[in-house]
Design a protein around this motif. Structure first.
Motif, PDB file in Angstrom:
ATOM      1  N   ALA A   7      -5.436 -17.518   2.807  1.00 32.84           N
ATOM      2  CA  ALA A   7      -5.387 -16.424   1.863  1.00 32.84           C
ATOM      3  C   ALA A   7      -5.155 -16.801   0.468  1.00 32.84           C
ATOM      4  N   ARG A   8      -6.108 -16.374  -0.593  1.00 32.50           N
ATOM      5  CA  ARG A   8      -5.762 -16.715  -1.917  1.00 32.50           C
ATOM      6  C   ARG A   8      -4.918 -15.644  -2.665  1.00 32.50           C
ATOM      7  N   PHE A   9      -4.247 -16.218  -3.511  1.00 32.11           N
ATOM      8  CA  PHE A   9      -3.441 -15.233  -4.331  1.00 32.11           C
ATOM      9  C   PHE A   9      -3.894 -15.094  -5.742  1.00 32.11           C
ATOM     10  N   SER A  10      -5.200 -15.481  -6.039  1.00 28.87           N
ATOM     11  CA  SER A  10      -5.764 -15.155  -7.139  1.00 28.87           C
ATOM     12  C   SER A  10      -6.155 -13.475  -7.337  1.00 28.87           C
ATOM     13  N   LEU A  11      -6.110 -13.094  -8.368  1.00 28.09           N
ATOM     14  CA  LEU A  11      -6.553 -11.847  -8.605  1.00 28.09           C
ATOM     15  C   LEU A  11      -8.163 -11.556  -8.297  1.00 28.09           C
ATOM     16  N   THR A  12      -8.683 -10.507  -7.605  1.00 25.92           N
ATOM     17  CA  THR A  12      -9.807 -10.348  -7.105  1.00 25.92           C
ATOM     18  C   THR A  12     -10.330  -9.060  -8.019  1.00 25.92           C
ATOM     19  N   ARG A  13     -11.590  -9.238  -8.112  1.00 26.12           N
ATOM     20  CA  ARG A  13     -12.442  -8.029  -8.858  1.00 26.12           C
ATOM     21  C   ARG A  13     -12.740  -7.021  -7.706  1.00 26.12           C
ATOM     22  N   PRO A  14     -12.387  -5.468  -7.856  1.00 27.54           N
ATOM     23  CA  PRO A  14     -12.789  -4.564  -6.959  1.00 27.54           C
ATOM     24  C   PRO A  14     -14.240  -4.280  -6.883  1.00 27.54           C
ATOM     25  N   SER A  15     -14.767  -4.175  -5.999  1.00 24.36           N
ATOM     26  CA  SER A  15     -16.168  -3.352  -5.983  1.00 24.36           C
ATOM     27  C   SER A  15     -16.117  -2.025  -6.751  1.00 24.36           C
ATOM     28  N   ARG A  16     -17.146  -1.811  -7.063  1.00 20.17           N
ATOM     29  CA  ARG A  16     -17.440  -0.454  -8.222  1.00 20.17           C
ATOM     30  C   ARG A  16     -16.808   0.581  -7.389  1.00 20.17           C
ATOM     31  N   ILE A  17     -17.034   0.968  -6.074  1.00 19.28           N
ATOM     32  CA  ILE A  17     -16.609   2.275  -5.590  1.00 19.28           C
ATOM     33  C   ILE A  17     -15.177   2.152  -5.353  1.00 19.28           C
ATOM     34  N   LEU A  18     -14.544   0.902  -5.062  1.00 18.17           N
ATOM     35  CA  LEU A  18     -12.949   0.716  -4.900  1.00 18.17           C
ATOM     36  C   LEU A  18     -12.471   0.997  -6.184  1.00 18.17           C
ATOM     37  N   ALA A  19     -13.079   0.388  -7.437  1.00 16.72           N
ATOM     38  CA  ALA A  19     -12.427   0.788  -8.554  1.00 16.72           C
ATOM     39  C   ALA A  19     -12.369   2.259  -8.875  1.00 16.72           C
ATOM     40  N   LEU A  20     -13.585   2.899  -8.646  1.00 17.67           N
ATOM     41  CA  LEU A  20     -13.477   4.578  -8.570  1.00 17.67           C
ATOM     42  C   LEU A  20     -12.310   5.177  -7.844  1.00 17.67           C
ATOM     43  N   LEU A  21     -12.236   4.469  -6.608  1.00 21.68           N
ATOM     44  CA  LEU A  21     -11.156   5.213  -5.943  1.00 21.68           C
ATOM     45  C   LEU A  21      -9.853   4.909  -6.384  1.00 21.68           C
ATOM     46  N   MET A  22      -9.555   3.592  -7.052  1.00 20.97           N
ATOM     47  CA  MET A  22      -8.311   3.470  -7.668  1.00 20.97           C
ATOM     48  C   MET A  22      -8.097   4.281  -8.884  1.00 20.97           C
ATOM     49  N   VAL A  23      -9.153   4.615  -9.792  1.00 21.92           N
ATOM     50  CA  VAL A  23      -8.805   5.655 -10.637  1.00 21.92           C
ATOM     51  C   VAL A  23      -8.304   7.015 -10.051  1.00 21.92           C
ATOM     52  N   ILE A  24      -8.973   7.468  -8.899  1.00 21.77           N
ATOM     53  CA  ILE A  24      -8.588   8.744  -8.436  1.00 21.77           C
ATOM     54  C   ILE A  24      -6.964   8.891  -7.992  1.00 21.77           C
ATOM     55  N   GLN A  25      -6.670   7.486  -7.426  1.00 21.44           N
ATOM     56  CA  GLN A  25      -5.307   7.461  -6.844  1.00 21.44           C
ATOM     57  C   GLN A  25      -4.349   7.288  -7.906  1.00 21.44           C
ATOM     58  N   LEU A  81      -5.439  -0.644  -3.945  1.00 18.40           N
ATOM     59  CA  LEU A  81      -5.356   0.808  -4.150  1.00 18.40           C
ATOM     60  C   LEU A  81      -4.064   1.017  -4.286  1.00 18.40           C
ATOM     61  N   SER A  82      -3.108   0.547  -3.543  1.00 18.41           N
ATOM     62  CA  SER A  82      -1.478   0.841  -3.589  1.00 18.41           C
ATOM     63  C   SER A  82      -1.310   0.286  -5.176  1.00 18.41           C
ATOM     64  N   ALA A  83      -1.738  -0.490  -5.789  1.00 19.25           N
ATOM     65  CA  ALA A  83      -1.331  -0.922  -7.183  1.00 19.25           C
ATOM     66  C   ALA A  83      -1.698   0.161  -8.000  1.00 19.25           C
ATOM     67  N   ALA A  84      -3.012   0.881  -7.916  1.00 13.98           N
ATOM     68  CA  ALA A  84      -3.582   1.852  -8.744  1.00 13.98           C
ATOM     69  C   ALA A  84      -2.512   3.113  -8.436  1.00 13.98           C
ATOM     70  N   PHE A  85      -2.311   3.235  -7.364  1.00 10.47           N
ATOM     71  CA  PHE A  85      -1.368   4.494  -7.008  1.00 10.47           C
ATOM     72  C   PHE A  85       0.008   4.384  -7.528  1.00 10.47           C
ATOM     73  N   PHE A  86       0.688   3.144  -7.275  1.00 15.80           N
ATOM     74  CA  PHE A  86       2.023   2.951  -7.721  1.00 15.80           C
ATOM     75  C   PHE A  86       1.843   2.785  -9.376  1.00 15.80           C
ATOM     76  N   ALA A  87       0.882   2.540 -10.057  1.00 12.56           N
ATOM     77  CA  ALA A  87       0.774   2.364 -11.355  1.00 12.56           C
ATOM     78  C   ALA A  87       0.751   3.949 -11.864  1.00 12.56           C
ATOM     79  N   GLY A  88       0.100   4.803 -11.285  1.00 11.55           N
ATOM     80  CA  GLY A  88       0.320   6.326 -11.528  1.00 11.55           C
ATOM     81  C   GLY A  88       1.770   6.670 -11.400  1.00 11.55           C
ATOM     82  N   PHE A  89       2.535   6.194 -10.277  1.00 13.39           N
ATOM     83  CA  PHE A  89       4.094   6.553  -9.926  1.00 13.39           C
ATOM     84  C   PHE A  89       4.741   6.162 -11.223  1.00 13.39           C
ATOM     85  N   ALA A  90       4.543   4.777 -11.732  1.00 16.42           N
ATOM     86  CA  ALA A  90       5.125   4.497 -12.766  1.00 16.42           C
ATOM     87  C   ALA A  90       4.999   5.196 -14.155  1.00 16.42           C
ATOM     88  N   VAL A  91       3.974   5.620 -14.286  1.00 17.11           N
ATOM     89  CA  VAL A  91       3.561   5.986 -15.741  1.00 17.11           C
ATOM     90  C   VAL A  91       3.875   7.468 -15.504  1.00 17.11           C
TER      91      VAL A  91
END
Length: 409
Positions: free
Chosen positions: A202-220, A343-353
């Motif tokens: 398992a890699r610990f590098s940051l990965t680039r989300p697919s386009r639909i995942l990026a949209l779902l992350m904004v929603i969350q 997805l959790s990162a985006a959701f939790f970022a919303g919780f932080a902001v």
């Protein structure tokens, strides 16, 4: 022989119930600190001698760290394995509540709450990986909805029990009772969950989300902003409208009950839909309506606060469970643990902001009315993105599947 078969069936059913209980608890225990801030907010403000707006910084410390760590939580869970990750989660949550019981200053409370952020970052990737490895495909959506309902069970527990305990023994003692619960859950998890094979590669590098995942992350992210601000300041706002602290706690309990019904009922429905993006759109629009109802609250018109709370529980709460179900059903979003972590990162970022922004607006010239209105705007933005997501999926525009590390990371 018949007796033995029957006994084995009872053991299997008992094992299944304990397994599902572990999944529910893994979502509930780390998130309980969030609902505790909402229900115990008046006690924290009085005891720590801070202004109500500062409560937003407690939520930010927890979910800000959770959002940051969630970017790497998926690979970490894949490397440790689901069972080991869940045991670590419960031990970290127990440590956080122990530190809260010892904290004597606002800074100490903020640091203790931040420890819960580590457990929160592990919760969705670990439970999603456990479900992906151990649950039959036709049961995945219902199990996801059930385990996501654990978050709302924590709201129910916080609203019904914590204010009463705080009245008798203080808010620190109310949180300290959770320490043995976490330790017991760590032991039960090790006993009832199957050991999985960790992914050493398992890699610990940051990965680039697919386009639909990026949209779902904004929603969350939008859903996280609205939910976190709503719960963090619900108790304080309710007391300003003439409610007692115990009654305000009942609001959180009602919110929890509605959230349980929504997540358990709507997640299987989303699993049967061709595209659950439309369900996300509907839930976000109705959430905006619920906040609009809350804006009408006054000391002489408190029913709108109850109605808005019920509305938020039945709608906004379900969005995260629906989104997590979408991840498990469509691999275009990416691998289960990694996509859940992002997805959790985006959701939790919303919780932080959300809470500090809401707190700042509520103490400005716009007051609570301006702060609630800002949440409506955020939810409308999320609705627009959900519409874009549905169009992209219907046109087959998934984008690149999450796989490659971001350059330079």
């Amino acid at each position: 022989m018949t007796h033995d078969a029957g006994s084995e069936g009872i053991i299997n059913r008992r094992h299944s119930l304990l397994f599902r209980g572990v999944l529910i608890s893994a979502m509930a225990l780390p998130m309980l600190v969030f609902y505790a801030i909402g229900t115990l907010g008046p006690y924290l403000v009085d005891d720590l001698n801070v202004v109500p707006g500062w409560l937003g910084y407690l939520t930010m410390s927890s979910f800000g760290l959770a959002a940051l760590l969630s970017l790497w939580a998926g690979p970490l869970v894949s490397r440790l394995g689901a069972r080991q990750s869940l045991v670590l989660l419960f031990l970290l949550a127990s440590m956080a509540y122990a530190l809260l019981g010892l904290a004597t200053s606002f800074t100490g409370v903020m640091l203790a709450v931040a420890v819960c952020g580590i457990a929160q970052a592990l919760s969705n990737p670990a439970t999603n990986l456990m479900i992906a490895n151990s649950v039959p495909p036709h049961q995945k959506a219902s199990v996801v909805g059930m385990k996501q309902a654990g978050v709302q069970i924590s709201a129910l527990f916080a609203g019904l029990s914590l204010p009463g305990i705080a009245e008798l023994l203080g808010w620190r003692a109310a949180l300290a009772v959770l320490i043995p619960c976490g330790l017991l859950l760590a032991l039960v998890t090790w006993k009832v969950t199957a050991g999985d094979r960790p992914t050493a590669a398992a890699r610990f590098s940051l990965t680039r989300p697919s386009r639909i995942l990026a949209l779902l992350m904004v929603i969350q992210f939008c859903a996280g902003v609205a939910l976190s601000a709503f719960i963090t300041f619900l108790g304080v706002y309710a007391t300003q409208q003439g409610m007692s602290s115990v009654t305000a706690g009942s609001l959180v309990a009602v919110f929890g009950v509605m959230g349980i019904l929504a997540r358990v009922g709507l997640t299987p429905l989303a699993g049967r839909m061709r595209d659950a993006s439309w369900l996300l759109l509907l839930l976000l629009v109705l959430s905006a309506v619920a906040i609009g109802v809350i804006i009408q609250t006054s000391p002489d018109r408190q029913w709108t606060l109850w109605a808005g709370t019920i509305g938020m529980g039945l709608t906004a709460v379900a969005t995260n469970a629906v989104a997590m179900s979408m991840l498990l059903q469509d691999r275009a979003f990416g691998a289960p643990a990694t996509s859940a972590g992002m997805l959790s990162a985006a959701f939790f970022a919303g919780f932080a902001v959300g809470p500090p922004s809401f707190g700042g607006l509520s103490t400005s010239i716009w007051g609570f009315t301006g702060a609630w209105t800002a949440l409506v705007v955020v939810l409308v933005l999320g609705s627009i993105v959900a519409l874009v997501l549905s169009r992209c999926r219907s046109n087959g525009w998934a984008g690149e599947v999450l796989s490659q590390p971001v350059e330079g990371k």
